[in-house]
Structure formats: C-alpha cells, structure tokens
Design an enzyme around this catalytic site. Structure first.
Site, PDB file in Angstrom:
ATOM      1  N   ASP A  71     -40.111 -98.602 -36.960  1.00 33.38           N
ATOM      2  CA  ASP A  71     -39.912 -98.216 -35.400  1.00 33.38           C
ATOM      3  C   ASP A  71     -40.076 -97.702 -34.285  1.00 33.38           C
ATOM      4  O   ASP A  71     -41.443 -96.906 -34.376  1.00 33.38           O
ATOM      5  CB  ASP A  71     -38.335 -98.645 -35.035  1.00 33.38           C
ATOM      6  CG  ASP A  71     -38.223 -96.789 -35.545  1.00 33.38           C
ATOM      7  OD1 ASP A  71     -38.808 -96.116 -35.808  1.00 33.38           O
ATOM      8  OD2 ASP A  71     -36.857 -96.339 -35.244  1.00 33.38           O
TER       9      ASP A  71
ATOM     10  N   GLY B  96     -37.377 -94.770 -29.859  1.00 31.59           N
ATOM     11  CA  GLY B  96     -36.477 -95.288 -28.909  1.00 31.59           C
ATOM     12  C   GLY B  96     -35.169 -94.768 -29.245  1.00 31.59           C
ATOM     13  O   GLY B  96     -33.979 -94.202 -28.555  1.00 31.59           O
ATOM     14  N   PHE B  97     -34.621 -96.090 -30.658  1.00 30.38           N
ATOM     15  CA  PHE B  97     -33.511 -95.842 -30.717  1.00 30.38           C
ATOM     16  C   PHE B  97     -33.208 -94.386 -31.710  1.00 30.38           C
ATOM     17  O   PHE B  97     -31.773 -94.377 -30.722  1.00 30.38           O
ATOM     18  CB  PHE B  97     -33.286 -96.870 -31.969  1.00 30.38           C
ATOM     19  CG  PHE B  97     -32.039 -97.020 -32.809  1.00 30.38           C
ATOM     20  CD1 PHE B  97     -31.516 -98.163 -32.030  1.00 30.38           C
ATOM     21  CD2 PHE B  97     -31.323 -96.427 -33.694  1.00 30.38           C
ATOM     22  CE1 PHE B  97     -29.594 -98.207 -32.074  1.00 30.38           C
ATOM     23  CE2 PHE B  97     -29.811 -96.663 -34.063  1.00 30.38           C
ATOM     24  CZ  PHE B  97     -29.982 -97.265 -33.709  1.00 30.38           C
TER      25      PHE B  97
ATOM     26  N   GLN C 150     -34.309-108.116 -25.972  1.00 27.64           N
ATOM     27  CA  GLN C 150     -32.551-107.712 -25.115  1.00 27.64           C
ATOM     28  C   GLN C 150     -32.357-108.325 -24.462  1.00 27.64           C
ATOM     29  O   GLN C 150     -33.139-108.984 -24.435  1.00 27.64           O
ATOM     30  CB  GLN C 150     -33.108-106.231 -24.438  1.00 27.64           C
ATOM     31  CG  GLN C 150     -33.905-104.825 -25.239  1.00 27.64           C
ATOM     32  CD  GLN C 150     -32.849-104.851 -26.576  1.00 27.64           C
ATOM     33  OE1 GLN C 150     -31.871-104.740 -26.155  1.00 27.64           O
ATOM     34  NE2 GLN C 150     -33.855-103.558 -27.695  1.00 27.64           N
TER      35      GLN C 150
ATOM     36  N   ASP D  13     -33.778-104.968 -42.195  1.00 25.56           N
ATOM     37  CA  ASP D  13     -33.565-103.706 -43.171  1.00 25.56           C
ATOM     38  C   ASP D  13     -32.172-103.375 -42.429  1.00 25.56           C
ATOM     39  O   ASP D  13     -31.897-103.455 -41.436  1.00 25.56           O
ATOM     40  CB  ASP D  13     -34.759-102.535 -41.605  1.00 25.56           C
ATOM     41  CG  ASP D  13     -34.152-102.419 -40.213  1.00 25.56           C
ATOM     42  OD1 ASP D  13     -34.222-103.163 -39.991  1.00 25.56           O
ATOM     43  OD2 ASP D  13     -34.322-100.912 -40.102  1.00 25.56           O
TER      44      ASP D  13
ATOM     45  N   CYS E 183     -29.193-107.342 -64.457  1.00 27.85           N
ATOM     46  CA  CYS E 183     -29.446-106.423 -63.620  1.00 27.85           C
ATOM     47  C   CYS E 183     -30.743-105.819 -64.429  1.00 27.85           C
ATOM     48  O   CYS E 183     -30.462-104.977 -65.479  1.00 27.85           O
ATOM     49  CB  CYS E 183     -28.847-105.753 -63.206  1.00 27.85           C
ATOM     50  SG  CYS E 183     -29.906-104.636 -61.813  1.00 27.85           S
TER      51      CYS E 183
ATOM     52  N   CYS F  75     -32.742-103.345 -63.419  1.00 25.59           N
ATOM     53  CA  CYS F  75     -33.432-101.746 -62.882  1.00 25.59           C
ATOM     54  C   CYS F  75     -32.966-101.547 -64.373  1.00 25.59           C
ATOM     55  O   CYS F  75     -32.455-101.230 -64.962  1.00 25.59           O
ATOM     56  CB  CYS F  75     -32.713-101.804 -61.481  1.00 25.59           C
ATOM     57  SG  CYS F  75     -31.304-101.250 -61.754  1.00 25.59           S
TER      58      CYS F  75
ATOM     59  N   CYS G 272     -29.362-100.081 -64.740  1.00 22.95           N
ATOM     60  CA  CYS G 272     -28.589-100.990 -65.721  1.00 22.95           C
ATOM     61  C   CYS G 272     -28.796-100.993 -67.094  1.00 22.95           C
ATOM     62  O   CYS G 272     -28.423-101.134 -68.237  1.00 22.95           O
ATOM     63  CB  CYS G 272     -28.577-102.408 -64.761  1.00 22.95           C
ATOM     64  SG  CYS G 272     -27.181-102.784 -63.586  1.00 22.95           S
TER      65      CYS G 272
ATOM     66  N   HIS H 117     -30.703 -98.957 -58.279  1.00 23.49           N
ATOM     67  CA  HIS H 117     -29.697-100.197 -58.219  1.00 23.49           C
ATOM     68  C   HIS H 117     -29.717-100.770 -56.645  1.00 23.49           C
ATOM     69  O   HIS H 117     -30.019-102.123 -56.928  1.00 23.49           O
ATOM     70  CB  HIS H 117     -28.657 -99.893 -58.709  1.00 23.49           C
ATOM     71  CG  HIS H 117     -27.958-101.146 -58.710  1.00 23.49           C
ATOM     72  ND1 HIS H 117     -28.063-102.171 -59.835  1.00 23.49           N
ATOM     73  CD2 HIS H 117     -26.810-101.193 -58.019  1.00 23.49           C
ATOM     74  CE1 HIS H 117     -27.163-103.549 -59.756  1.00 23.49           C
ATOM     75  NE2 HIS H 117     -26.634-102.623 -58.783  1.00 23.49           N
TER      76      HIS H 117
END
Lengths: 605, 398
Positions: free
Chosen positions: B95, B98-99, B192, B269, B307, B309, B312, B337
C-alpha cells in the site's frame, strides 16, 4: 514379560580412560512386536542414543507446527501429564473416548499419540514438567508452579495449566490405559522443594515411589495392583467398627466388666493371629484389570543428596522385574551446584543395570550433556534449545573440529548470539554459515530479518530460532555419538570446554530491546482493550463471539504487532463496525443474525 | 504509462460481471479472482514463506508504512528489497502508507504537499509525500505498488470528499512522475470519491486517462452501510476499463468476497483471517468457529471436513481448544487454516466461473453459510440481484 521397547547398546566408550567414563551409543525404539499393528503411514522413528526427546508444552513442541516439527530429526516427544491433564478438557481421562472418534481410525483405540498427532514419534509420558530442574527455566505461556502441596500416600500433586491437581494411583492407571503412550514413567513422589530435603522426607518419598511402582507393575501385567490397598482399607474399617461396637456395648452394659473389655481390646491390637474375630477372613474381590503390556515403563530413581538413599533407591528400583528404563531425578538436588548434582547422578548410575536406558532432565547445556553422556546417560530433552529461542538467542557452538564455512559467522567462537542485539540489524547473513536448518539454508532468513521480527514482535522470530536451535542441538548429538564410537569423546569434550567455556547461568532478565518493545506493546494493548470493550458494549454480543483482548495478550507478547498502533487492529475494528451496520437499531439485528447463523450452522453440522 | 504485468481474462461469467483471469507479474502468475493475505511487517503471523507457498498463495501484501519504519529504507536498499528480506519469492503488493498514517496517527494532517504526522519514535513532525511513498515502494520492490491517496472516511460528506478526490488525482500524477521502476513494478491508481456516484465517475474518468497498469477502489470498508458499499463497487466496475485488473481494498469477509467478485472485482486483501485466528476463531464454509468456547472440548472433528491444511490434517477441534490463544502453535495453526480457507474459497469461485456455474456456486455458498434465506444479508441479496442472481427466488434458475 518381553519389553515393548528395544534398547540396544551398539558401542560403549572405546577408550574409558577416565574413572567412571561409561559413555555408550545405542538405539532406543519400540520392539518389533509392538510396531506390528501400526499403520504404514506412521512408521515410528527410532531415537539414536545419546539423544533427545523433544520438549513439549500442552502436548505441542513450542512454536513448531506439525510440518515444521517433522523437519527435525529427533525421534520422540516428551509429554508431561501435568501439561495435558485438565479436568475440563479432553486430555482428562474422564472425557477420553474409548475408541477413536476420528473417522479414519474408527474402531481402534484412541491414543495420546493420535490425539497429539505424534504417531510417528516415540511418545514418552512423564508426570511433571521437570524442566524446572534447570536454572531459571521460564515458561512463556503457562508458568507451572514448581513447589506444590506435598504428595501423600494417596496421590501425587501436579500443576496443570488450570491449577493444582491431585493425581491418585487410580487416576494414573486410568490415564495410562487411555493414553497408551509408548513409554510412561511410573507415578513417583518426586521432591520438588528448592531446599535440601531431610532424611525422613527422602526415605518416605522413596518408599512411596517403590510401592507405587510395585502396584503399577502388577497392573501393567493385568493383575489387581490395588488389592492390598483395599485390604488394608477394609481392615482399618472393620477395626474401627469393632471398636465402635465395643464402645457402645460397654456403654450399654455400664457393668463392672469394664476392666475385662479393655484387656480384650489390647489383645486385638497386638496381633491379628490371636484375634477371636478372625480378621484373616477378609476377602477382597480382585478387580479385573486390563493389562497394558504395550506400554514401556520407566521408573524414577532419586534419593536427593543423600548418598545412601541414592544407592538404595537405585538398587531397589533395579530389582523390579519389568522396568524398561530409568529417570535419574535431579529436581531434589536443586539446592546444589552442577558439579555436585552430577556427582549424585553418578551415584545413581553406579547402581543401575547397564543394559537399560537412563534419562536425565535439567542438565541440558552442551557441556553438561557431555559430562552426563560420559557417565552413561542415554536420553535428554530439548528444553535447552527452546529456552535459548525464548531469549532470542541462536546457537553457534560446535563440537569437534569447526565445521567448514563457519569461520565467517562465528569468528569470535561464541556459543550463541542474541538476535535482540542491535548489531545484527544490518547483518544480511544467516545465523550460522553452513547450517542446514530451515532459516539458514540457502541464506533464506538472515540475522537482520530475525532481528526485525523480534523488534516487531512477530511470532516467526521464535519459529525460526526454535528450528535453528533444535537443529543445532541434534547436530551436536550426532557428533557426540560419533565421538563415542571413535573414542574421541573425552578429547573433544575437553576441547569444547576450552573453546566455549561454561554456559553462563541463565537469568530472568530480559534484553533491553525486548523491554522497550514489550512496554510499547502493553501500552497499545491497553488502548485497544478500552476500544474493544467499547465495541463489545455497543454490539452486545458477549464474550463468546467477540475477541477478548486479554486473551490476545495471553498468547504471549508475540501475538501482536508492536507497532505504535497497527493497521490490523484498526481494520479489525473496521470490520466490527461493518458487521454492526450503521445505525443503532440495525446493529443488534445484524449481530443477532450472525450469532444465530453460527449457532444454527454448528448444530446442523 | 508503462506496465509490468499481463492481464489475461480466461473466462467470463455468463450471468454476473465476474471473470477469471491470469495476472502475470514479475514474480510469477496470479490466478484471479485472488485474495491476498496481509503480512504487515514482512511476515505473515508466524507462518513461514514455505508454508504460505504450500497453501497456494501467489501474492501477499506488505505495508509500506511499517516497512518504512522498520527495517527502514536504507536496509531495504542494502539487502535488495522486501522479497529478499523476508525470503518470499512470489509476488508482493504494497500500500502507499497513507492509510496507516491517517487512520493510526491522531495528529496526521493532510496538505497539498502530503501527509504530515508525528513520528511514533521521537515525536518529531514528518511528512509523507507522493514522491516519498514511491521512493519507499521502489526500495521495497513490490510487484504492485499503490499511489498515495488522500484518504477520507467513507462516512465523511460535503466538500472534503471532493477535495480528497481531486487531490488524489494530482497525487497520482506526482506518483507516476516519481516512480522510478515502471518496467519492473506496477503502479495502481486508487479511485476516490466517497459514496457520491458523480465524484466516483469523475475520478475514474481522470484516472483512466493516466492509464495505470491496474486500478483500485479505495475509500470503502470504513464503516459505511453495506447497501451503499456495493453500489459504489458496482458503479466503479462498470466504469473502469475491463482490460485491467480491479482491486477492492480492505475486503475479506467471505460473503463480501463472493458478492464483489460477482460485481466484477478481481483482487482483495484483508487482515481479518489472520487477525481473528489469533483469537482462536477459525473460518469455515458454515461459519466461524470460536475455538475458545468450551463446547469444542469434546469435539473430535477437524476444523473443517475436507480441508487439507496442516491444522485440519493433524488436529481435532478438541485439541485446538486446549492450545488456541495459549500456545503460539495454536495461533500458527488457525492462521494457516484461515488463510487456506480464504484461498480455497477464491479457487472455488474461480473454477465455477471457468465452468460457467458461478450463480449455482453463489446459491450454495449462501445456503451453507447462512442456512436460512431469512438470514441472508439484505445488501448481498440486492447486490446479487443487480447482476441477475436472485438469491431468494431464483435458486432453480440456470
């Protein structure tokens, strides 16, 4: 009985030049018959000795997820009962499912190894976390209480993450029958005091431990080990009843025969044989018990600092048929310095059979391991590399000739470096040149990066440090085994000590940078706590669905970014707000729906 | 302007505005629609780069503000950028920084020059300009970098919104000018204009003229009504060029992802999956499991059936209950997970678009998550209706 374990000594020290040098190399594994039933996916590892069990907290090796754990070559894990036995949790025997609740294992026994995903590792179960035998050992998350209420004839006292718990022999047996670890250490009255115990206390602890050991051995073979306890209990009860009866009879009679009654009473107290009431007839129904001959049994030998007691404990324990190995107690030696402790370890070892494995806790720094190995200790645990990682330290020590390529990164021949130190901030080199651990290999993660992770309080720091330190510890043990085989143990041990000196005594002091970082984190958490409480108040979801800040803090300072304020918390709040909708009325409705949704989803699945 | 990416749309949904594409960036291909996990400080919450790669992640986020503070620009230049620094060989997006300044620092003040803020270290006044942000992001070396924009809360109304919109356009020009590596790093513009359709339209027109390699919809997810949120998103995707990737910033709830894909967004994101993991909350297709709750102590199922992962595959909910929020391993496992869950969701979305059954996927997704139609969020129902998917009536429609 054939042992479920197989301990084979391949070679003893080639050149026993020094008095008492009896180092040996071997393998510690499950016996063939015991592994026959194991499914192919989970072939049990073997522990090369001298070697290590991996140290665990709540049944998990700290910082290492199961996949990262498998990158280490250690063959076993030490799980302490006090870390997992909690009344309200599945680890507790009262809630343990009889058969596996996991579909792929349906019908088979549910074991501790399955529960903790340790099927391929030798699962070793001891009562307590004896890492406190090491100086200033620190738990980051659940500091156990070392000194507990005294053990009694009926129970040993454990310090579980949820408080003090008394473990009776019965509880112990139930637990073993449920868990079915590969090895369990017999219930013992271990002395946890930091001061030297007196002779009476030591004697009592040894007798108690030996009695429990007898009972446990019976139970393991499928015999009622508690029948004598119950008989004694029953006798006591009957005697009490008789006394009660006589007393009331006497009171009723109020006669002159009082003198006679008393005589009778005395007779009975003197011996069962002469009693008219036939105490012999007490019959105790044996409780049918399930044998657990698939579980190896280690016994603790102690005796604190009293030589005679140490000898007696070792000799008596060694006499027991069916003991597969020994744990040499050092916790009761805490008042002594290292050399004195090692001397007492030697005393115990001198009176134990040579063909069985011996495990030692608390003396875990490399030079202590070398001493203990020379005495004939076979098994240690990995609390040392863990402790270094907690301190932000990374191992650099080596045993034998300096490995090629190390001159650069370990030019000062340091035993470890502290990655909290500012000097590493711009070092784009691996912790240790030539190291094959996940972090160092291919220069993937540098000292500078780990320094950054520590200073930003990112959890990956300890993941990488733990992996590196564990790897180096395993390398150390490999070289130690080689030196036993080629007869250079003593020579190399001397050289090691000359190069690296003694491990400085660990202090509980934190690195100055860590203090700064944690203070900033705390400040931020306090601010967040207020903010999140506000959110809870508005949304009214209660604790079940809203994150409780204190729990975040409980994960250790690692859980959060240390940044003055970070985007995550803000974004999280954004989401909370988002979830709550815009105006007051909608908020509760939306949230209620969410909760309901979750509840419905749960009950339906 | 120059572009260092390739955008190949490989399938379009026959009903909604959704599309499946391959975004080829300097550090490899990215299958879109894509969810990008956020590794704020150059690391994803205790997960190793190998583990992240193992989950199929092709692009991750870093925050410019954080990396600028630590390790700092100088060190990033020395070691050759953030990829090398964190041992991550796939793509990175940063990014603008600024945020964070606006949202995290109370004393931030925005002027035409840039964002002025108090240094968290020594309290001195510092200024983040578009030029400085570009310079930092050039040092980080992210495959996608974001322009510095004038961020206002989505709840703000009045002339401030328009001012911020125009300033963001001016700052975009300065960013383009200051960007030193357009041949290896892609600069995205950020649209914006708050919740005002006219301003959004104007902003898009101006920014599209600058022809950046991709565009982001900014200024949302700030607590605005969801019904206003989706309308802005949908309006933007209608007006934005279809031959470039569209990124909606800060969106990460499962239902938001599915709806926004249907509205034509390609990239997302959010810190939510990994952050909530650290509090013991595991995401599943049927809702969130708060594994700290006692009801899980005897639950011997994995977090989510099917799942693959490591959490799991290894552990039951019962065991996780004993370690979440207590042992770091518990955090790592739930983070893994949750990341696996998000990535899987996007894979499923993508496959269904390619096989042209995305509407059916949407129906099933909402049914699994909310069970009853009465529980479906109204805004999602409205948003999907706008792209021809009627959640309430149309289940049996093709």
């Amino acid at each position: 009985m054939t042992s479920p374990l197989k301990f084979q000594i391949k070679q003893t020290s080639a050149k026993p030049t020094r008095a008492g040098e009896s180092a040996r190399c071997g393998t510690f594994a499950l016996s063939q018959s015991n592994t026959a039933g194991t499914d192919q996916q989970h072939v049990k590892r073997t522990i090369e000795t001298p070697g290590c069990l991996m140290y665990s907290l709540k049944g998990a090796v700290p910082h290492l997820t199961p996949d990262n754990l498998r990158q280490q070559s250690f063959g076993g894990v030490n799980v302490s009962l006090e870390q997992i036995l909690q009344t309200d949790q599945p680890g507790s025997f009262s809630r343990w499912p009889e058969t596996s609740p996991i579909p792929q294992f349906t019908g088979s026994k549910f074991t501790l190894a399955e529960y903790l995903r340790l099927q391929d590792l030798i699962t070793f179960c001891d009562l307590r976390d004896y890492s406190y035998a090491a100086e200033n050992f620190r738990h980051p998350t659940t500091p156990p209480t070392r000194k507990l209420a005294s053990n009694t004839d009926n129970h040993a006292v454990l310090s579980t993450p949820k408080g003090i718990r008394q473990l009776t022999l019965d509880d112990y047996l139930k637990t073993v029958r449920h868990y079915r670890p590969d090895v369990v250490v017999a219930l013992a009255d271990t002395i946890a005091e930091t001061t030297a115990p007196n002779e009476k206390r030591v004697r009592k602890s040894l007798e108690r431990s030996l009695k429990w050991l007898d009972q446990i051995l019976l139970e393991r073979a499928g015999q009622d080990g508690t029948i004598e306890d119950r008989r004694a209990e029953e006798e006591k009860k009957r005697r009490r009843e008789r006394k009660e009866k006589r007393r009331s009879a006497a009171a009723a009679a109020k006669a002159a025969g009082e003198q006679q009654e008393q005589d009778q009473d005395q007779d009975q107290e003197q011996g069962a044989g002469t009693s008219k009431e036939k105490e012999e007839e007490i019959y105790i129904e044996p409780i049918p018990t399930e044998p657990w001959t698939d579980v190896g049994l280690f016994a603790a030998v102690g005796g604190a600092h009293l030589e005679e007691s140490r000898i007696w404990s070792a000799q008596e324990t060694a006499k027991k048929e069916g003991v597969d190995g020994f744990v040499i107690d050092t916790l009761s030696l805490s008042a002594l310095d290292k050399d004195a402790r090692l001397k007492h370890v030697q005393t115990s070892l001198d009176h134990l059979p040579a063909d069985k494995p011996r495990l030692l806790y608390g003396l875990h720094a490399p030079e202590d391991v070398l001493e203990a190995v020379a005495m004939g200790i076979d098994l240690f645990d990995t609390s040392y590399p863990f402790q270094l990682a907690e301190d932000g330290r990374a191992s650099l020590y080596y045993y034998g000739p300096r490995p090629a390529g190390q001159d650069k990164s370990n030019s000062k021949t340091q035993r470890s470096i502290n990655l909290w130190d500012d000097e590493h901030g711009d070092k784009f080199v691996p912790i240790l040149e030539g190291c094959r651990c996940y972090a160092c290999k291919d220069n993937k993660h540098t000292r500078a990066y780990i320094n950054h992770l520590l200073k930003t309080h990112e959890m990956l720091a300890t993941v990488l440090l733990m992996g590196h330190n564990m790897y180096q510890y395993s390398q150390f043990f490999i070289l130690v085994r080689e030196s036993i085989q080629d007869g250079t143990l003593q020579e190399k041990s001397t050289a090691f000590l000359a190069t690296f000196g003694k491990e400085p005594t660990r202090t509980l002091e934190k690195h100055p940078n860590q203090i700064i970082v944690e203070a900033a984190l705390q400040k931020r958490n306090q601010r967040l706590e207020g903010a999140e409480e506000g959110v809870v108040g508005v949304i009214g979801m209660g604790a079940s669905t809203v994150n409780t800040p204190s729990l975040g803090a409980a994960v250790g300072a690692h859980a959060e970014d240390v940044e003055m304020e970070d985007s995550e918390s803000k974004s999280k709040k954004r989401h909370e707000t988002e979830e709550a909708g815009e105006d007051g009325g909608a908020k509760d409705e939306v949230v209620e729906k969410k909760v309901k949704k979750a509840a419905v989803a749960e009950s339906s699945s | 302007m120059k572009s260092a990416l390739k955008w190949d749309v490989i399938a379009k949904c026959g009903t909604t505005k959704a599309r499946a594409a391959v975004l080829t960036l300097p550090h490899g291909p990215v299958n879109a629609p894509v969810f990008m996990p956020v590794g704020t400080q150059g690391t994803l919450k205790g997960i190793t780069p190998d583990q992240i790669e193992g989950l199929g992640c092709q692009i991750m986020l870093n925050n410019t503000y954080h990396l600028g503070l630590r390790p700092g620009q100088e060190l990033l230049d020395t070691c050759g950028g953030a990829h090398v620094f964190q041992g991550w060989n796939r793509n990175l997006l940063t990014d603008s920084g600024g945020f964070q300044m606006v949202s995290l620092l109370k004393l931030a003040e925005i002027t035409e020059k840039g964002v002025q803020f108090e240094s968290p270290h020594d309290g001195s006044l510092m200024l983040l300009t578009p030029e400085h942000s570009m310079s930092l992001q050039n040092s980080i070396g992210a495959d996608i970098m974001m322009q510095l924009d004038d961020v206002v809360s989505s709840l703000t109304t009045g002339p401030r919104v328009e001012e911020a919109m125009w300033r963001s356009i001016r700052w975009l020009d300065r960013c383009i000018k200051a960007h030193k590596k357009p041949e290896s790093q892609n600069l995205f513009a950020i649209i914006q204009g708050g919740l005002d359709p006219a301003l959004r339209k104007q902003c898009i027109e101006e920014m599209v003229k600058r022809d950046t390699p991709g565009y982001a919809i900014g200024g949302l997810s700030g607590g605005e009504e969801k019904d206003k949120f989706w309308r802005v998103v949908s309006q933007c995707t209608d007006l934005m060029p279809r031959e470039k990737p569209i990124y909606c910033m800060g969106v990460g709830y499962a239902e938001d992802l599915v709806v926004c894909v249907a509205l034509g967004v390609d990239m997302f994101d959010c810190v939510f999956p990994t952050r909530t993991a650290r509090f013991g909350n595991a995401l599943t297709a049927t809702g969130t499991l708060s594994l700290r709750q006692a009801k899980f102590k005897d639950d011997f199922r994995p977090i989510e059936e099917g799942c693959d992962c490591i959490a799991c595959k290894s552990y039951t909910r019962a065991y996780l209950y004993t370690i979440v929020t207590k042992e770091t391993v518990g955090c790592h496992l739930i983070s893994i997970h949750n990341t696996a869950y998000q990535l899987r969701l996007m894979r499923q979305v993508r496959e269904s678009i390619i096989e042209d059954r995305f509407p059916q996927f949407i129906h099933k997704f909402f049914k699994d998550l909310f069970v009853e139609k009465a529980a479906y969020p109204e805004w999602a129902v409205n948003a999907l209706k706008s792209v021809n998917v009627d959640l309430i009536q149309g289940e049996n429609q093709p």
